[in-house]
Design an enzyme around this catalytic site. Structure first.
Site, mmCIF file in Angstrom:
data_model
loop_
_atom_site.group_PDB
_atom_site.id
_atom_site.type_symbol
_atom_site.label_atom_id
_atom_site.label_comp_id
_atom_site.label_asym_id
_atom_site.label_seq_id
_atom_site.Cartn_x
_atom_site.Cartn_y
_atom_site.Cartn_z
ATOM 1 N N CYS A 53 6.294 -0.614 -9.611
ATOM 2 C CA CYS A 53 7.663 -1.108 -9.773
ATOM 3 C C CYS A 53 8.054 -0.758 -11.193
ATOM 4 O O CYS A 53 7.599 -1.404 -12.140
ATOM 5 C CB CYS A 53 7.758 -2.607 -9.525
ATOM 6 S SG CYS A 53 9.440 -3.260 -9.809
ATOM 7 N N CYS A 60 10.313 -3.802 -13.040
ATOM 8 C CA CYS A 60 9.714 -5.090 -13.405
ATOM 9 C C CYS A 60 8.337 -5.210 -12.750
ATOM 10 O O CYS A 60 7.422 -4.500 -13.135
ATOM 11 C CB CYS A 60 10.620 -6.250 -13.010
ATOM 12 S SG CYS A 60 11.186 -6.219 -11.296
ATOM 13 N N SER A 61 8.205 -6.060 -11.747
ATOM 14 C CA SER A 61 6.900 -6.206 -11.095
ATOM 15 C C SER A 61 7.072 -6.579 -9.627
ATOM 16 O O SER A 61 6.355 -7.417 -9.109
ATOM 17 C CB SER A 61 6.057 -7.271 -11.813
ATOM 18 O OG SER A 61 6.744 -8.515 -11.826
ATOM 19 N N CYS A 62 8.059 -5.973 -8.959
ATOM 20 C CA CYS A 62 8.262 -6.228 -7.533
ATOM 21 C C CYS A 62 6.983 -5.852 -6.784
ATOM 22 O O CYS A 62 6.401 -4.790 -7.020
ATOM 23 C CB CYS A 62 9.443 -5.426 -7.009
ATOM 24 S SG CYS A 62 11.029 -5.950 -7.704
#
Length: 222
Positions: free
Chosen positions: A125, A128-130
């Protein structure tokens, strides 16, 4: 000069002691909250105060989230390895296929991509940190790091080699960028020498990193 120099001389030591105590470093077991943590705590207390949720409901939600582990995704991978028809359904409609196993993939669209001898998939991702938390649990810290998010797009083969997963130049390497609306899960190749293994035994070979695409499952030795 001391900030308390304007105080009477006989009070100076007491004031200095209080000043030192007020700014002493926190004890090791004293929790320090960041701005966003404090904001989150304040919001939680406000929701409880307004009667929107209770502390018990919050506790149950946290425990339910913490209970999610990569074992859920591994269960689906093992079923796909054992059942070609299920694999077809998993690749075509992951939500429905996971539901067959009693797994709730969450609200976002989940896409399962298959590793083959000719194609290797890896997930990132970049914004961000999906991450498919409903199936794999919390993401590892390295997945959220800026270095991984930038480098796996720019030089994926080098990054995978650092994870101990070299990908040959003759293999097509696909990097899938997750979003807030779409998450990816890698269906890794089944290791050789596992034909006689049960579904539960196969699931034990599948790690979180295999389903991100930075490692490969290995058959048990011996």
């Amino acid at each position: 000069m001391s900030a308390h120099s304007h105080e009477h001389e006989h009070e100076h030591e007491h004031e200095a002691a209080r000043e030192t105590h007020a700014h002493a470093p926190p004890a090791k077991d004293e929790k320090i909250h960041s701005y966003h943590q404090v904001l989150g705590l304040a919001l939680k207390e406000l929701l409880v105060e307004k009667g929107i949720v209770t502390h018990e409901e919050i506790r149950q939600a946290i425990e339910a989230r913490d209970a999610i582990t990569p074992a859920l995704g591994a269960k689906a991978v093992a079923r796909a390895w054992k059942d070609p028809a299920y694999k077809t359904r998993l690749l075509a409609d992951a939500r429905s296929a996971l539901s067959e196993l009693g797994i709730d993939p969450g609200d976002t669209n989940l896409v399962v991509v298959e590793n083959t001898p000719d194609v290797h998939n890896v997930v990132v991702c970049t914004l961000c940190s999906c991450y498919p938390r409903a199936v794999l649990g919390l993401p590892p810290s390295w997945y959220k790091s800026r270095e991984y998010r930038a480098r796996v797009v720019r030089e994926p083969r080098a990054v995978l080699a650092e994870f101990g997963t070299p990908v040959g130049a003759d293999v097509r390497l696909r990097v899938h960028d997750s979003t807030a609306d779409m998450r990816y899960l890698v269906l890794p190749e089944r290791p050789r020498g596992t034909d006689g293994m049960s579904e539960a035994e196969l699931a034990a070979l599948v790690t979180r990193d295999c389903m991100i695409g930075v490692s490969r499952p290995e058959a048990p030795k011996g």
